[in-house]
Design a protein around this motif. Structure first.
Motif, PDB file in Angstrom:
ATOM      1  N   VAL A 158      48.386  28.736  29.259  1.00  0.00           N
ATOM      2  CA  VAL A 158      47.008  28.931  29.709  1.00  0.00           C
ATOM      3  C   VAL A 158      46.055  28.086  28.881  1.00  0.00           C
ATOM      4  N   SER A 159      45.168  27.418  29.593  1.00  0.00           N
ATOM      5  CA  SER A 159      44.118  26.631  28.956  1.00  0.00           C
ATOM      6  C   SER A 159      42.875  26.723  29.827  1.00  0.00           C
ATOM      7  N   THR A 160      41.815  27.277  29.274  1.00  0.00           N
ATOM      8  CA  THR A 160      40.583  27.353  30.057  1.00  0.00           C
ATOM      9  C   THR A 160      39.985  25.965  30.273  1.00  0.00           C
ATOM     10  N   ALA A 161      40.452  24.972  29.549  1.00  0.00           N
ATOM     11  CA  ALA A 161      39.967  23.611  29.771  1.00  0.00           C
ATOM     12  C   ALA A 161      40.284  23.142  31.192  1.00  0.00           C
ATOM     13  N   LEU A 162      41.335  23.688  31.787  1.00  0.00           N
ATOM     14  CA  LEU A 162      41.678  23.335  33.163  1.00  0.00           C
ATOM     15  C   LEU A 162      40.688  23.912  34.162  1.00  0.00           C
ATOM     16  N   ALA A 163      39.880  24.872  33.718  1.00  0.00           N
ATOM     17  CA  ALA A 163      38.958  25.565  34.607  1.00  0.00           C
ATOM     18  C   ALA A 163      37.517  25.093  34.418  1.00  0.00           C
ATOM     19  N   GLY A 164      37.327  23.946  33.829  1.00  0.00           N
ATOM     20  CA  GLY A 164      35.979  23.431  33.618  1.00  0.00           C
ATOM     21  C   GLY A 164      35.524  23.718  32.199  1.00  0.00           C
ATOM     22  N   ASP A 165      34.780  22.796  31.641  1.00  0.00           N
ATOM     23  CA  ASP A 165      34.405  22.891  30.240  1.00  0.00           C
ATOM     24  C   ASP A 165      33.224  23.811  29.965  1.00  0.00           C
ATOM     25  N   ASP A 166      32.291  23.894  30.886  1.00  0.00           N
ATOM     26  CA  ASP A 166      31.039  24.550  30.540  1.00  0.00           C
ATOM     27  C   ASP A 166      30.765  25.718  31.465  1.00  0.00           C
ATOM     28  N   GLY A 167      30.756  26.893  30.909  1.00  0.00           N
ATOM     29  CA  GLY A 167      30.364  28.049  31.682  1.00  0.00           C
ATOM     30  C   GLY A 167      31.423  29.124  31.742  1.00  0.00           C
ATOM     31  N   THR A 168      30.974  30.281  32.214  1.00  0.00           N
ATOM     32  CA  THR A 168      31.841  31.436  32.357  1.00  0.00           C
ATOM     33  C   THR A 168      31.562  32.058  33.719  1.00  0.00           C
ATOM     34  N   ALA A 169      32.504  31.951  34.619  1.00  0.00           N
ATOM     35  CA  ALA A 169      32.345  32.429  35.992  1.00  0.00           C
ATOM     36  C   ALA A 169      33.079  33.752  36.176  1.00  0.00           C
ATOM     37  N   ILE A 170      32.529  34.819  35.599  1.00  0.00           N
ATOM     38  CA  ILE A 170      33.169  36.126  35.666  1.00  0.00           C
ATOM     39  C   ILE A 170      33.257  36.614  37.109  1.00  0.00           C
ATOM     40  N   GLY A 171      32.174  36.519  37.848  1.00  0.00           N
ATOM     41  CA  GLY A 171      32.180  36.980  39.240  1.00  0.00           C
ATOM     42  C   GLY A 171      33.210  36.256  40.084  1.00  0.00           C
ATOM     43  N   SER A 172      33.288  34.957  39.924  1.00  0.00           N
ATOM     44  CA  SER A 172      34.269  34.166  40.685  1.00  0.00           C
ATOM     45  C   SER A 172      35.698  34.526  40.294  1.00  0.00           C
ATOM     46  N   ALA A 173      35.924  34.792  39.002  1.00  0.00           N
ATOM     47  CA  ALA A 173      37.264  35.178  38.541  1.00  0.00           C
ATOM     48  C   ALA A 173      37.667  36.536  39.128  1.00  0.00           C
ATOM     49  N   ILE A 174      36.741  37.486  39.144  1.00  0.00           N
ATOM     50  CA  ILE A 174      37.033  38.797  39.739  1.00  0.00           C
ATOM     51  C   ILE A 174      37.298  38.646  41.235  1.00  0.00           C
ATOM     52  N   ALA A 175      36.487  37.865  41.909  1.00  0.00           N
ATOM     53  CA  ALA A 175      36.683  37.657  43.350  1.00  0.00           C
ATOM     54  C   ALA A 175      38.045  37.040  43.636  1.00  0.00           C
ATOM     55  N   ALA A 176      38.446  36.061  42.832  1.00  0.00           N
ATOM     56  CA  ALA A 176      39.760  35.436  43.022  1.00  0.00           C
ATOM     57  C   ALA A 176      40.877  36.445  42.784  1.00  0.00           C
ATOM     58  N   SER A 177      40.706  37.298  41.780  1.00  0.00           N
ATOM     59  CA  SER A 177      41.714  38.319  41.473  1.00  0.00           C
ATOM     60  C   SER A 177      41.820  39.346  42.595  1.00  0.00           C
ATOM     61  N   VAL A 178      40.678  39.816  43.047  1.00  0.00           N
ATOM     62  CA  VAL A 178      40.649  40.810  44.126  1.00  0.00           C
ATOM     63  C   VAL A 178      41.248  40.227  45.397  1.00  0.00           C
ATOM     64  N   ASN A 179      40.969  38.978  45.663  1.00  0.00           N
ATOM     65  CA  ASN A 179      41.538  38.326  46.843  1.00  0.00           C
ATOM     66  C   ASN A 179      43.065  38.317  46.792  1.00  0.00           C
ATOM     67  N   ARG A 180      43.622  38.127  45.598  1.00  0.00           N
ATOM     68  CA  ARG A 180      45.083  38.144  45.432  1.00  0.00           C
ATOM     69  C   ARG A 180      45.658  39.541  45.666  1.00  0.00           C
ATOM     70  N   LEU A 181      44.873  40.579  45.392  1.00  0.00           N
ATOM     71  CA  LEU A 181      45.343  41.958  45.544  1.00  0.00           C
ATOM     72  C   LEU A 181      45.046  42.540  46.927  1.00  0.00           C
ATOM     73  N   ARG A 182      44.220  41.861  47.677  1.00  0.00           N
ATOM     74  CA  ARG A 182      43.705  42.368  48.949  1.00  0.00           C
ATOM     75  C   ARG A 182      44.778  42.852  49.904  1.00  0.00           C
ATOM     76  N   LYS A 183      45.841  42.104  50.050  1.00  0.00           N
ATOM     77  CA  LYS A 183      46.852  42.417  51.073  1.00  0.00           C
ATOM     78  C   LYS A 183      48.054  43.196  50.543  1.00  0.00           C
TER      79      LYS A 183
END
Length: 169
Positions: A42-67
């Protein structure tokens, strides 16, 4: 995180890392050896250098659990920052999680006040600078409350270990 995975041998676990954007490290899997290998990379550098997208991370996680038809759907959000980028607000993502029966445990990590933060200069060299640590405890608490989860604060490795032990129970 690695120990937590080891203690959940019958759970399908996935992993999403994030900084300015979320990225899938592992889809939901029972292959915990493979999951552990990916966790080490794991490297957060792969996810962009500047910022913290908590809402987007939760949405991506929930989408994976949706079905999934699992009886229990849980997201553990581990963050050292506050939401300052992304397309979805943390509270909107928590509302979506609640609607889909997903419980969110939020963990704010890091010391309070000033801490050394790694930054890259124009030449690509990494330096440590002292900067204020801003964990948005109010929003993390609200997200957990919205979904029936719990907010935790970890200021060192021992407290983080104890938090994962509580979640494991």
């Amino acid at each position: 995180v690695s120990k937590f995975i080891d203690e959940r041998p019958n759970d399908r676990i996935g992993l999403i890392a994030f900084a300015a954007a979320p990225y899938l490290v592992s889809p939901l899997t029972l292959d915990h050896d493979w999951l552990q290998q990916n966790l080490e990379r794991v490297s957060t550098a792969l996810a962009g250098d500047d910022g913290t997208a908590i809402g987007s991370a939760i949405a991506a996680s929930v989408n994976r659990l949706r079905k999934t038809a699992a009886k229990s759907k849980v997201v553990i959000l581990l963050t050292d920052g506050m939401n300052n980028t992304g397309k979805i607000s943390p509270l909107a993502a928590a509302e979506a999680a609640k609607a889909l029966g997903v419980k969110i445990y939020t963990i704010g990590v890091g010391v309070r006040g000033m801490a050394p933060i790694p930054v890259k200069d124009q030449a690509g060299n990494t330096h440590l600078i002292m900067d204020r640590v801003d964990v948005d405890e109010k929003t993390l608490q609200a997200m957990a409350d919205e979904t029936g989860g719990t907010f935790y604060r970890a200021t060192d490795t021992d407290s983080l270990k104890k938090i994962y032990e509580q979640i494991n129970r």
